[in-house]
Scaffold this motif. Structure first.
Motif, PDB file in Angstrom:
ATOM      1  N   VAL A 102       0.790  -1.237   0.000  1.00 36.91           N
ATOM      2  CA  VAL A 102       0.000   0.000   0.000  1.00 36.91           C
ATOM      3  C   VAL A 102       0.819   1.282   0.000  1.00 36.91           C
ATOM      4  CG1 VAL A 102      -1.898  -1.143   1.217  1.00 36.91           C
ATOM      5  CG2 VAL A 102      -0.235   0.168   2.540  1.00 36.91           C
ATOM      6  N   ALA A 103       2.108   1.224   0.317  1.00 37.29           N
ATOM      7  CA  ALA A 103       2.828   2.470   0.570  1.00 37.29           C
ATOM      8  C   ALA A 103       4.012   2.719  -0.344  1.00 37.29           C
ATOM      9  CB  ALA A 103       3.312   2.497   2.031  1.00 37.29           C
ATOM     10  N   ASP A 104       4.361   1.784  -1.210  1.00 39.60           N
ATOM     11  CA  ASP A 104       5.626   1.890  -1.926  1.00 39.60           C
ATOM     12  C   ASP A 104       5.474   2.306  -3.383  1.00 39.60           C
ATOM     13  OD1 ASP A 104       8.350   1.826  -1.583  1.00 39.60           O
ATOM     14  OD2 ASP A 104       8.570  -0.244  -2.245  1.00 39.60           O
ATOM     15  N   TYR A 105       4.260   2.594  -3.811  1.00 41.30           N
ATOM     16  CA  TYR A 105       4.081   3.039  -5.191  1.00 41.30           C
ATOM     17  C   TYR A 105       4.711   4.424  -5.362  1.00 41.30           C
ATOM     18  CZ  TYR A 105       1.836   3.688  -9.715  1.00 41.30           C
ATOM     19  OH  TYR A 105       1.597   3.880 -11.050  1.00 41.30           O
ATOM     20  N   PRO A 106       5.441   4.663  -6.464  1.00 40.29           N
ATOM     21  CA  PRO A 106       6.092   5.972  -6.622  1.00 40.29           C
ATOM     22  C   PRO A 106       5.082   7.120  -6.614  1.00 40.29           C
ATOM     23  CG  PRO A 106       6.945   4.382  -8.208  1.00 40.29           C
ATOM     24  CD  PRO A 106       5.752   3.744  -7.573  1.00 40.29           C
TER      25      PRO A 106
END
Length: 252
Positions: A102-106
């Protein structure tokens, strides 16, 4: 004080008509802790309470349990009153999985300049965590790989398994009194989820009146479980809880 569990959804991943499995611990009718945040959970929470959750516990990182976190990010980030206020409690072992999912998308915002977790107060835990003067026990469950799913319990009041196979030895430790046990259970079990025959094989008769079964596969499956003498949780239902015991001296 009056304590209750409010079931926002009770369905398995494919049972969209029953809502994503998620529950809110309430004290005197006010929300204390949201457990899991599936794709439709935030809408149901806002409809019930009129504001975002102040505290969220994540049992594991399958999308039917965390698929609403991106929407929750936007709801919090664009409201300065809420930005950085919502505590997210998650077992430290789940952090790499949660980060990746959930948190690592650029660029969580197209403009850049924002980190996903800045919208929240991330609180990693292992044995448990403190919230509003209460100690919540965190315990491992049996769902897919070992070390990837964790339930939560409030001594004297309730235990919530999240997705799991039967865990009698764990529940004997965290829910050995009058606690209500909210338990994953479908009509037929599989290698990742409990079925009703698993309950009857592995749990003593004395526990069965304390079970509230959720994460079943359809309304018909729920009716079949009830016909066998079990109490199922229903979407939107509030279930009264025993009052929690005072925190143990060794807690924390």
């Amino acid at each position: 004080m009056n304590w209750s569990l409010h079931f926002l959804g009770v369905g398995a991943a494919h049972a969209v008509e029953l809502g994503s499995s998620a529950v809110v611990l309430e004290r005197d009718g006010k929300p204390v802790l949201l457990i899991d945040c599936g794709p439709d959970t935030l809408d149901r929470y806002l409809a019930a309470y009129g504001e975002p959750p102040r505290a969220l516990y994540i049992t594991h990182t399958h999308m039917d349990h965390i698929g609403g976190m991106e929407r929750l990010f936007f709801r919090l980030w664009f409201d300065e009153q809420w930005r950085g206020r919502t505590q997210v409690f998650v077992h430290a072992g789940l952090l790499p999985w949660l980060q990746a999912r959930v948190a690592d998308y650029p660029n969580v915002l197209a403009e850049g300049g924002v980190n996903f977790w800045e919208a929240f107060r991330l609180v990693p835990c292992t044995r448990g965590f403190w919230l509003d003067g209460q100690w919540f026990d965190v315990f491992g469950t049996r769902h897919h790989m070992a070390g990837t799913s964790y339930g939560v319990a409030l001594a004297g009041s309730f235990a919530y398994t999240g997705d799991t196979r039967p865990i009698p030895e764990v529940l004997a430790r965290v829910a050995d009194g009058a606690e209500l046990i909210a338990h994953d259970c479908g009509l037929i079990g599989n290698p990742s989820h409990t079925g009703i025959e698993d309950i009857e094989r592995e749990y003593p008769q004395a526990w069965r009146s304390r079970l509230r079964l959720y994460h079943y596969g359809s309304e018909a499956d729920g009716q079949a479980l009830a016909a066998r003498g079990y109490t199922i949780a229903r979407t939107g239902e509030r279930i009264a809880l025993p009052s929690p015991m005072p925190p143990r001296p060794e807690a924390g």
